[in-house]
Enzyme design. Structure first.
Site, PDB file in Angstrom:
ATOM      1  CB  SER A 234      -0.919  -0.013   1.218  1.00 51.81           C
ATOM      2  OG  SER A 234      -0.459   0.892   2.198  1.00 51.81           O
ATOM      3  CE  LYS A 235      -2.294   6.530  -2.722  1.00 54.37           C
ATOM      4  NZ  LYS A 235      -2.669   7.323  -3.876  1.00 54.37           N
ATOM      5  NE  ARG A 236      -3.541   4.458   3.589  1.00 52.06           N
ATOM      6  CZ  ARG A 236      -4.176   4.262   2.443  1.00 52.06           C
ATOM      7  NH1 ARG A 236      -4.208   5.206   1.524  1.00 52.06           N
ATOM      8  NH2 ARG A 236      -4.788   3.121   2.183  1.00 52.06           N
ATOM      9  NE  ARG A 237       1.220  -2.045   4.867  1.00 53.60           N
ATOM     10  CZ  ARG A 237      -0.033  -2.476   4.745  1.00 53.60           C
ATOM     11  NH1 ARG A 237      -0.874  -2.372   5.738  1.00 53.60           N
ATOM     12  NH2 ARG A 237      -0.447  -3.024   3.616  1.00 53.60           N
TER      13      ARG A 237
END
Ligand code: GLU
Length: 469
Positions: A234-237
């Protein structure tokens, strides 16, 4: 029938490595089949689109080997809004879709909060179009939808379990599911190769193909890409942007080879292979449907192998963006006129064996171009222990007396200086290295001093000596 595939990214701000993997798989499949690769930018979510993100997709594809001009498109989904609306209208007029004015709360009040999906309340109410009325597809009550999927066999879905899903919102705008189908249809797409996360959409989409009277494509849902905890990247993580890898100094060849290993492997016990081998051997029906682990450590090691395999001249060229800076890569700590290409060329082969990503070139060679080395204080404290001042004094005297300033003489000299103090070469080197390069690790020391030259080496040794007083 000519094979036509498409890569259909939504411009959302960065180019996901999983997307790059799907793009490459489409690209290779088209090439193997003598087919056509179409690029379609799915930009219907106006709030989340920006032209520079589309440009980012084009340049990321270019970098990975899917060059502008060598494919059909880019087409923009937003240009086909009229077709999407017309298809929705056709489905309505043919009785395959109906208007619905239920709110989510209405549905939940009838079905209870546990039940998912729509309960079909408006199916036979005969509502016409109107503000706030969504258009829902009337899914068949019976039968099954069998998806022919090159990776997954024939996933089969019972139609009665598929809700009457929305195809156009209350404001009349068609949703992704429908727009995506209508575009694939009008673009003559024969094979849809995309990420597994779209598999749940597929029976609905296939029902739309059937309802619109066109034979559906063959599907291939390639595995989701996960991190070491088996979570979807995921792009957040996670570091997922292809551009981030590019700007850190991953080679495009290493990256695309690695991406193709997500869920697939070439014949034999090989991982690093020429792109032509992958183009020849890749088969969608050999792709493992289980989640594919994106192992950054392995990619790094892979990249180091690719870097070492470059001819030195290519390595020098490949380093250039980090030696000068670009619009996405930060400039190095030295001024442009401090850079000395000849000095860089002299140490390039030594650096090439030591770095795993190209950005690491900068800390390895900055001592050559900066007027004063960047001193790492922790390294200084470690190396400048008792006896360091005397050792530097002796090294300065011995180096000053050298007739020939070359790596071999420098080594023999420091070896002798160390031996007089009962120090092995490694120990004797440490204060000299930190004084000259600012760091405890780096390129081989004597070659570095050779390239740095007599004057600058001695100046730095003396400056370190002053600092130790
Ligand atoms: N635009 C969709 C996405 O970015 C792709 C849809 C598809 O490949 O069918 O996920």
């Amino acid at each position: 029938m000519t094979v036509r595939v498409r890569f259909a990214p939504s411009p959302t701000g960065m180019f996901h490595v999983g997307g790059a993997r799907s793009a490459l798989q489409n690209w290779i499949f088209a090439k193997q089949q003598g087919g056509v690769f179409v690029l379609r930018i799915e930009d219907t979510d106006a709030a989340r689109n920006r032209p520079e993100w589309t440009e980012g997709i084009l340049s990321a594809l270019d970098w990975i080997g899917i060059a502008r001009g060598s494919y059909e498109g880019p087409y923009f989904q937003s240009s086909y809004a009229g077709e999407h609306r017309a298809a929705a209208q056709r489905l309505y007029e043919g009785g395959r879709a109906y208007y619905c004015d239920c709110t989510r709360e209405d549905v939940q009040a009838r079905t209870g909060p546990q039940q998912r999906g729509y309960d079909g309340f408006c199916r036979d109410r005969g509502l016409g179009p109107g503000e706030g009325r969504a258009l829902r597809f009337r899914t068949p009550d019976e039968g099954e939808t069998v998806v022919v999927d090159l990776v997954r066999g024939e996933p089969t879905f019972e139609n009665k379990l598929i809700e009457d899903f929305v195809i156009a919102r209350g404001d009349g705008s068609p949703v992704f599911l429908l727009a995506n189908v209508v575009d694939d249809m009008s673009m003559g797409i024969t094979h849809v190769i995309r990420a597994e996360e779209h598999l749940p959409n597929t029976p609905k989409q296939q029902l739309l193909w059937d309802a619109l009277g066109v034979k559906p494509p063959i599907w291939a849902h390639v595995p989701v890409v996960v991190n070491e905890k088996r979570q979807k990247l995921s792009k957040r993580r996670d570091k997922v942007a292809l551009e981030a890898y590019r700007d850190e100094g991953y080679l495009a060849d290493a990256m695309r080879n690695y991406l193709m290993l997500l869920g697939w492997a070439p014949s034999g016990d090989r991982e690093i292979v020429a792109w032509s081998v992958i183009e020849e051997e890749f088969r969608l029906d050999e792709v493992n449907p289980s989640p594919a682990f994106f192992d950054e450590k392995k990619l790094r090691a892979f990249n180091g192998d690719y870097i070492r395999a470059l001819p030195v001249a290519d390595f020098v060229e490949a380093c250039r963006p980090w030696l000068t800076g670009t619009d996405t890569i930060a400039p190095p700590p030295w001024q442009p006129d401090e850079f000395d290409p000849a000095a860089f060329a002299a140490v390039a082969a030594l650096a090439q064996t030591r770095i795993a990503v190209l950005s690491e070139i900068v800390p390895n060679v900055d001592f050559l171009f900066l007027a004063d080395p960047l001193i790492d204080e922790a390294a200084w404290a470690k190396a400048m222990k008792e006896g360091a001042a005397e050792l530097l004094d002796a090294a300065i005297v011995a180096f000053e007396a050298l007739e020939s300033w070359d790596a071999e003489s420098l080594k023999a000299t420091l070896e002798a200086v160390g031996a007089e103090r009962g120090l092995k070469l490694g120990k004797a080197q440490a204060p000299v290295r930190v004084a000259v390069t600012g760091r405890t690790v780096g390129l081989p020391l004597f070659e570095s001093l050779d390239v740095l030259g007599r004057d600058r080496t001695l100046t730095r040794l003396r400056a370190a000596r002053v600092r130790l007083v």
